[in-house]
Design an enzyme around this catalytic site. Structure first.
Site, PDB file in Angstrom:
ATOM      1  N   HIS A 163     -38.029  46.476  25.309  1.00 53.80           N
ATOM      2  CA  HIS A 163     -37.475  45.770  26.462  1.00 53.80           C
ATOM      3  C   HIS A 163     -36.354  44.865  25.957  1.00 53.80           C
ATOM      4  O   HIS A 163     -36.616  43.870  25.273  1.00 53.80           O
ATOM      5  CB  HIS A 163     -38.600  44.949  27.112  1.00 53.80           C
ATOM      6  CG  HIS A 163     -38.194  44.256  28.381  1.00 53.80           C
ATOM      7  ND1 HIS A 163     -39.085  43.586  29.173  1.00 53.80           N
ATOM      8  CD2 HIS A 163     -36.987  44.115  29.003  1.00 53.80           C
ATOM      9  CE1 HIS A 163     -38.463  43.068  30.219  1.00 53.80           C
ATOM     10  NE2 HIS A 163     -37.183  43.363  30.131  1.00 53.80           N
TER      11      HIS A 163
ATOM     12  N   THR B  33     -43.705  40.987  31.460  1.00 51.66           N
ATOM     13  CA  THR B  33     -43.460  41.437  32.832  1.00 51.66           C
ATOM     14  C   THR B  33     -44.742  41.277  33.650  1.00 51.66           C
ATOM     15  O   THR B  33     -45.807  41.721  33.235  1.00 51.66           O
ATOM     16  CB  THR B  33     -43.019  42.922  32.827  1.00 51.66           C
ATOM     17  OG1 THR B  33     -42.024  43.075  31.822  1.00 51.66           O
ATOM     18  CG2 THR B  33     -42.472  43.331  34.160  1.00 51.66           C
TER      19      THR B  33
ATOM     20  N   HIS C 117     -43.546  43.218  20.403  1.00 48.50           N
ATOM     21  CA  HIS C 117     -44.277  42.146  19.707  1.00 48.50           C
ATOM     22  C   HIS C 117     -43.864  42.014  18.242  1.00 48.50           C
ATOM     23  O   HIS C 117     -43.944  40.931  17.662  1.00 48.50           O
ATOM     24  CB  HIS C 117     -45.781  42.401  19.763  1.00 48.50           C
ATOM     25  CG  HIS C 117     -46.385  42.060  21.095  1.00 48.50           C
ATOM     26  ND1 HIS C 117     -46.140  40.879  21.749  1.00 48.50           N
ATOM     27  CD2 HIS C 117     -47.243  42.745  21.879  1.00 48.50           C
ATOM     28  CE1 HIS C 117     -46.817  40.870  22.885  1.00 48.50           C
ATOM     29  NE2 HIS C 117     -47.485  41.989  22.990  1.00 48.50           N
TER      30      HIS C 117
ATOM     31  N   GLU D 157     -43.345  54.042  36.988  1.00 42.60           N
ATOM     32  CA  GLU D 157     -44.371  53.576  36.059  1.00 42.60           C
ATOM     33  C   GLU D 157     -45.281  52.662  36.869  1.00 42.60           C
ATOM     34  O   GLU D 157     -44.840  51.640  37.414  1.00 42.60           O
ATOM     35  CB  GLU D 157     -43.775  52.819  34.871  1.00 42.60           C
ATOM     36  CG  GLU D 157     -44.904  52.345  33.939  1.00 42.60           C
ATOM     37  CD  GLU D 157     -44.435  51.648  32.673  1.00 42.60           C
ATOM     38  OE1 GLU D 157     -43.326  51.950  32.179  1.00 42.60           O
ATOM     39  OE2 GLU D 157     -45.186  50.777  32.183  1.00 42.60           O
TER      40      GLU D 157
ATOM     41  N   ARG E  90     -34.373  42.145  26.763  1.00 48.68           N
ATOM     42  CA  ARG E  90     -34.322  41.105  27.790  1.00 48.68           C
ATOM     43  C   ARG E  90     -32.959  40.423  27.788  1.00 48.68           C
ATOM     44  O   ARG E  90     -32.282  40.372  26.777  1.00 48.68           O
ATOM     45  CB  ARG E  90     -35.398  40.046  27.520  1.00 48.68           C
ATOM     46  CG  ARG E  90     -36.776  40.492  27.917  1.00 48.68           C
ATOM     47  CD  ARG E  90     -37.796  39.403  27.659  1.00 48.68           C
ATOM     48  NE  ARG E  90     -39.043  39.742  28.314  1.00 48.68           N
ATOM     49  CZ  ARG E  90     -39.390  39.350  29.539  1.00 48.68           C
ATOM     50  NH1 ARG E  90     -38.588  38.567  30.244  1.00 48.68           N
ATOM     51  NH2 ARG E  90     -40.530  39.716  30.061  1.00 48.68           N
TER      52      ARG E  90
ATOM     53  N   ARG F 145     -35.104  37.516  23.712  1.00 48.00           N
ATOM     54  CA  ARG F 145     -36.147  36.741  23.027  1.00 48.00           C
ATOM     55  C   ARG F 145     -36.930  37.561  22.006  1.00 48.00           C
ATOM     56  O   ARG F 145     -37.506  37.017  21.093  1.00 48.00           O
ATOM     57  CB  ARG F 145     -37.101  36.108  24.031  1.00 48.00           C
ATOM     58  CG  ARG F 145     -38.084  37.077  24.646  1.00 48.00           C
ATOM     59  CD  ARG F 145     -39.217  36.325  25.289  1.00 48.00           C
ATOM     60  NE  ARG F 145     -38.843  35.832  26.590  1.00 48.00           N
ATOM     61  CZ  ARG F 145     -39.654  35.851  27.657  1.00 48.00           C
ATOM     62  NH1 ARG F 145     -40.871  36.319  27.539  1.00 48.00           N
ATOM     63  NH2 ARG F 145     -39.263  35.403  28.817  1.00 48.00           N
TER      64      ARG F 145
ATOM     65  N   GLU G 140     -36.735  49.573  28.441  1.00 45.08           N
ATOM     66  CA  GLU G 140     -37.184  48.771  29.585  1.00 45.08           C
ATOM     67  C   GLU G 140     -36.089  47.753  29.864  1.00 45.08           C
ATOM     68  O   GLU G 140     -35.589  47.111  28.925  1.00 45.08           O
ATOM     69  CB  GLU G 140     -38.458  48.040  29.174  1.00 45.08           C
ATOM     70  CG  GLU G 140     -39.581  48.150  30.136  1.00 45.08           C
ATOM     71  CD  GLU G 140     -40.760  47.343  29.658  1.00 45.08           C
ATOM     72  OE1 GLU G 140     -40.786  46.135  29.925  1.00 45.08           O
ATOM     73  OE2 GLU G 140     -41.630  47.918  29.012  1.00 45.08           O
TER      74      GLU G 140
ATOM     75  N   ASN H  98     -44.877  50.353  22.836  1.00 41.23           N
ATOM     76  CA  ASN H  98     -43.918  49.254  22.983  1.00 41.23           C
ATOM     77  C   ASN H  98     -43.990  48.368  21.744  1.00 41.23           C
ATOM     78  O   ASN H  98     -45.056  47.858  21.396  1.00 41.23           O
ATOM     79  CB  ASN H  98     -44.297  48.467  24.251  1.00 41.23           C
ATOM     80  CG  ASN H  98     -43.365  47.306  24.508  1.00 41.23           C
ATOM     81  OD1 ASN H  98     -43.081  46.534  23.602  1.00 41.23           O
ATOM     82  ND2 ASN H  98     -42.896  47.154  25.728  1.00 41.23           N
TER      83      ASN H  98
ATOM     84  N   HIS I 250     -49.377  48.405  31.240  1.00 43.88           N
ATOM     85  CA  HIS I 250     -49.591  46.966  31.272  1.00 43.88           C
ATOM     86  C   HIS I 250     -51.079  46.657  31.127  1.00 43.88           C
ATOM     87  O   HIS I 250     -51.868  46.985  32.009  1.00 43.88           O
ATOM     88  CB  HIS I 250     -49.063  46.285  32.534  1.00 43.88           C
ATOM     89  CG  HIS I 250     -48.869  44.818  32.303  1.00 43.88           C
ATOM     90  ND1 HIS I 250     -47.722  44.296  31.765  1.00 43.88           N
ATOM     91  CD2 HIS I 250     -49.715  43.785  32.453  1.00 43.88           C
ATOM     92  CE1 HIS I 250     -47.851  42.999  31.633  1.00 43.88           C
ATOM     93  NE2 HIS I 250     -49.063  42.657  32.025  1.00 43.88           N
TER      94      HIS I 250
END
Ligand code: PXP
Length: 236
Positions: free
Chosen positions: A42, A100, A9, A150, A44, A48, A69, A6, A190
């Protein structure tokens, strides 16, 4: 166990200065070159971190597997149907959260999820539901025709004692086994990192892990190539 990375970041860092660097798309390609099996982003609702431009470019450039995602809102479902990721992982989304925070409540959203998954399937997109390792939610995921689940590994990652960690590991193992019996693929993610992966990797029923924070954080010190190679070494 395959590894998807992922790269949200990296987009957060880029957006912090309102500039174009570091580019999450370039980093995603470097992850692939280092041996990652897939890229996760992801998109969103508030954009963001990942932006529409990132997803469009990633769809063109990612050659392994693109996992989008997403919340199951009409706007984002419609974008997914245009982009056609290899996998759409549906997650709950709250604006205030840092990331999440837990799995979907599938049981209370059966008819909504059935509709959304049907729409995604019409566009030949496979679907995964991010859920807790809970038999009832896994049964419900199968009922709404999800291709994958998941499993949320936050409880395992945040366990404060070895006993708690072991109990949750067994919980996840039983959940993964149950999902496999129902014919679904099993991913997990996660809070997984270079330490807690050493015991986690023993769960043979898990097809793939999705990791962001630990790998991007390690990359700041050793570079992304080495950070990815180290995690792949652990998974093997
Ligand atoms: N899987 C899902 C569904 C997530 O929401 C996240 C967090 O973005 C991850 C995996 C990766 O978690 P982490 O960044 O803690 O590795």
């Amino acid at each position: 166990m395959r590894l998807s990375i992922n790269v949200d970041h990296v987009a957060t860092l880029r957006n912090a200065r309102g500039e174009m660097i570091p580019d999450p798309v370039s980093l995603a390609l470097m992850c692939e070159q280092a041996g990652a099996d897939g890229i996760v982003v992801h998109l969103r609702e508030d954009r963001r971190h990942i932006r529409d431009r990132d997803v469009i470019l990633l769809r063109e450039l990612v050659t392994t597997k693109l996992d989008l995602e997403m919340a199951s809102t009409p706007e984002i479902v419609s974008i997914a149907c245009q982009i056609i990721p290899d996998l759409a992982t549906i997650v709950p989304e709250r604006r205030e959260e840092l990331t999440t925070e837990g799995g979907m409540n599938v049981l209370d959203n059966i008819s909504h999820l059935k509709d959304v998954i049907q729409e995604l399937h019409k566009h030949r997109i496979e679907v995964s539901l991010f859920i807790e390792p809970d038999i009832e939610h896994i049964n419900a995921a199968s009922e709404v025709q999800s291709d994958f689940i998941e499993i949320h590994t936050g409880v395992y990652a945040n366990a404060v004692s070895e006993e708690e960690q072991f109990d949750e590991l067994e919980n996840i193992r039983m959940a993964a086994r149950h999902a496999k019996k129902l014919g679904m693929g099993v991913n997990a993610g996660h809070g997984l990192n270079y330490h807690n992966m050493k015991t986690f990797r023993a769960i043979e029923e898990i097809d793939e892990v999705s990791i962001g924070h630990a790998i991007i954080a390690r990359a700041v010190f050793v570079g992304i190539h080495q950070a990815v190679r180290e995690m792949i070494g652990l998974l093997q």
